[in-house]
Design a protein around this motif. Structure first.
Motif, mmCIF file in Angstrom:
data_model
loop_
_atom_site.group_PDB
_atom_site.id
_atom_site.type_symbol
_atom_site.label_atom_id
_atom_site.label_comp_id
_atom_site.label_asym_id
_atom_site.label_seq_id
_atom_site.Cartn_x
_atom_site.Cartn_y
_atom_site.Cartn_z
ATOM 1 N N TYR A 180 0.822 -1.329 -0.073
ATOM 2 C CA TYR A 180 0.085 0.102 0.014
ATOM 3 C C TYR A 180 0.838 1.327 -0.009
ATOM 4 N N TYR A 181 0.486 2.010 -0.919
ATOM 5 C CA TYR A 181 1.221 3.390 -1.100
ATOM 6 C C TYR A 181 0.545 4.651 -0.701
ATOM 7 N N CYS A 182 1.010 5.657 0.002
ATOM 8 C CA CYS A 182 0.348 6.926 0.284
ATOM 9 C C CYS A 182 0.684 7.624 -0.965
ATOM 10 N N ASN A 183 -0.235 8.872 -1.258
ATOM 11 C CA ASN A 183 0.051 9.489 -2.255
ATOM 12 C C ASN A 183 -0.605 10.748 -1.934
ATOM 13 N N VAL A 184 0.238 11.759 -2.325
ATOM 14 C CA VAL A 184 -0.365 13.270 -2.192
ATOM 15 C C VAL A 184 -0.116 14.133 -3.388
ATOM 16 N N ASN A 185 -0.818 14.864 -3.791
ATOM 17 C CA ASN A 185 -1.001 15.532 -5.037
ATOM 18 C C ASN A 185 -1.159 16.977 -4.732
ATOM 19 N N GLY A 186 -0.310 17.919 -4.991
ATOM 20 C CA GLY A 186 -0.594 19.338 -4.774
ATOM 21 C C GLY A 186 0.481 20.118 -5.462
ATOM 22 N N GLN A 187 0.631 21.499 -5.253
ATOM 23 C CA GLN A 187 1.220 22.397 -5.838
ATOM 24 C C GLN A 187 2.519 22.784 -4.763
ATOM 25 N N ILE A 188 3.693 23.101 -5.315
ATOM 26 C CA ILE A 188 4.616 23.060 -4.385
ATOM 27 C C ILE A 188 4.950 24.398 -4.011
ATOM 28 N N TRP A 189 5.069 25.356 -5.091
ATOM 29 C CA TRP A 189 5.646 26.902 -4.691
ATOM 30 C C TRP A 189 4.691 27.811 -4.922
ATOM 31 N N GLY A 190 3.390 27.765 -5.691
ATOM 32 C CA GLY A 190 2.509 28.754 -5.952
ATOM 33 C C GLY A 190 1.457 28.348 -6.839
ATOM 34 N N PRO A 191 0.486 29.292 -7.036
ATOM 35 C CA PRO A 191 -0.696 29.207 -7.575
ATOM 36 C C PRO A 191 -0.274 28.598 -9.210
ATOM 37 N N ASP A 192 0.491 28.977 -9.784
ATOM 38 C CA ASP A 192 0.837 28.809 -11.172
ATOM 39 C C ASP A 192 1.950 27.404 -11.322
ATOM 40 N N SER A 193 2.444 27.112 -10.083
ATOM 41 C CA SER A 193 2.940 25.802 -10.239
ATOM 42 C C SER A 193 2.265 24.664 -10.558
ATOM 43 N N PRO A 194 2.962 23.398 -11.434
ATOM 44 C CA PRO A 194 2.086 22.388 -11.833
ATOM 45 C C PRO A 194 1.748 21.592 -10.375
ATOM 46 N N PHE A 195 0.544 20.530 -10.613
ATOM 47 C CA PHE A 195 0.198 19.782 -9.263
ATOM 48 C C PHE A 195 1.352 18.634 -9.764
ATOM 49 N N VAL A 196 1.725 18.199 -8.409
ATOM 50 C CA VAL A 196 2.824 17.229 -8.388
ATOM 51 C C VAL A 196 2.327 15.876 -7.564
ATOM 52 N N ASN A 197 2.673 14.524 -8.014
ATOM 53 C CA ASN A 197 2.335 13.615 -7.092
ATOM 54 C C ASN A 197 3.591 13.270 -6.250
ATOM 55 N N PHE A 198 3.502 12.959 -4.950
ATOM 56 C CA PHE A 198 4.527 12.487 -4.143
ATOM 57 C C PHE A 198 3.817 11.013 -3.438
ATOM 58 N N TRP A 199 4.907 10.105 -3.284
ATOM 59 C CA TRP A 199 4.734 8.641 -3.026
ATOM 60 C C TRP A 199 5.482 8.290 -1.895
ATOM 61 N N GLY A 200 4.878 7.683 -0.931
ATOM 62 C CA GLY A 200 5.618 7.073 -0.155
ATOM 63 C C GLY A 200 6.353 5.787 -0.345
ATOM 64 N N GLN A 201 6.981 5.283 0.533
ATOM 65 C CA GLN A 201 7.718 3.919 0.289
ATOM 66 C C GLN A 201 7.112 2.734 0.335
ATOM 67 N N GLY A 202 5.856 2.760 0.707
ATOM 68 C CA GLY A 202 5.094 1.439 0.617
ATOM 69 C C GLY A 202 5.136 0.579 1.852
ATOM 70 N N THR A 203 4.048 0.089 2.305
ATOM 71 C CA THR A 203 3.802 -0.739 3.551
ATOM 72 C C THR A 203 3.079 -1.872 3.282
ATOM 73 N N GLN A 204 3.552 -3.174 3.458
ATOM 74 C CA GLN A 204 2.900 -4.468 3.010
ATOM 75 C C GLN A 204 1.796 -4.723 3.936
ATOM 76 N N VAL A 205 0.702 -5.108 3.227
ATOM 77 C CA VAL A 205 -0.358 -5.718 4.089
ATOM 78 C C VAL A 205 -0.790 -6.915 3.421
ATOM 79 N N THR A 206 -0.670 -7.907 4.334
ATOM 80 C CA THR A 206 -0.905 -9.486 4.001
ATOM 81 C C THR A 206 -1.863 -9.914 4.684
ATOM 82 N N VAL A 207 -3.112 -10.558 4.075
ATOM 83 C CA VAL A 207 -4.095 -11.281 4.575
ATOM 84 C C VAL A 207 -4.356 -12.684 4.302
ATOM 85 N N SER A 208 -4.237 -13.451 5.408
ATOM 86 C CA SER A 208 -4.172 -14.775 5.171
ATOM 87 C C SER A 208 -5.658 -15.288 5.482
ATOM 88 N N SER A 209 -5.780 -16.297 4.897
ATOM 89 C CA SER A 209 -7.042 -16.991 4.506
ATOM 90 C C SER A 209 -7.316 -17.916 5.731
#
Length: 121
Positions: free
Chosen positions: A92-121
């Motif tokens: 599972y990866y966390c994601n954030v989307n936003g503008q970094i420096w001002g209203p004219d800056s592009p929207f950028v995606n940032f990602w976390g490193q990921g965390t494992q989720v394992t579900v056993s039956s």
């Protein structure tokens, strides 16, 4: 520089629950969306849940079982996962989307490193 640190993954039996957290550090001028994606082995990364302002959006496969929330004061987004199923097993990866420096800056995606989720039956 924006960094995302995830926590809360692990191994759980089917029907169990987990709560993921993602804490953001670094400044963002305008934050649009925070949320979670996941990637199972051999599959593409897919949206799980996002929240824009106070409005959540869920993949059909998790509706009624997962809840996404955010705490703006703590710069943190959460994913409460209930009634977990083996098919929820993924990184599972966390994601954030936003503008970094001002209203004219592009929207950028940032990602976390990921965390494992394992579900056993």
């Amino acid at each position: 520089q924006v960094q995302l640190v995830e926590s809360g993954g692990g191994l759980v039996q089917a029907g169990g629950s987990l709560r993921l957290s993602c804490a953001r550090s670094g400044s963002i001028f305008s934050l649009r969306t925070m949320g979670w994606y996941r990637q199972a082995p051999g599959k593409q990364r897919e949206l799980v849940a996002t929240i824009t302002g106070g409005t959540p959006n869920y993949a059909d496969s998790v509706k009624g079982r997962f809840t996404v929330s955010r705490d703006n004061a703590k710069n943190t987004v959460y994913l409460q996962m209930n009634n977990l199923k083996p098919e929820d097993t993924a990184v599972y990866y966390c994601n954030v989307n936003g503008q970094i420096w001002g209203p004219d800056s592009p929207f950028v995606n940032f990602w976390g490193q990921g965390t494992q989720v394992t579900v056993s039956s």
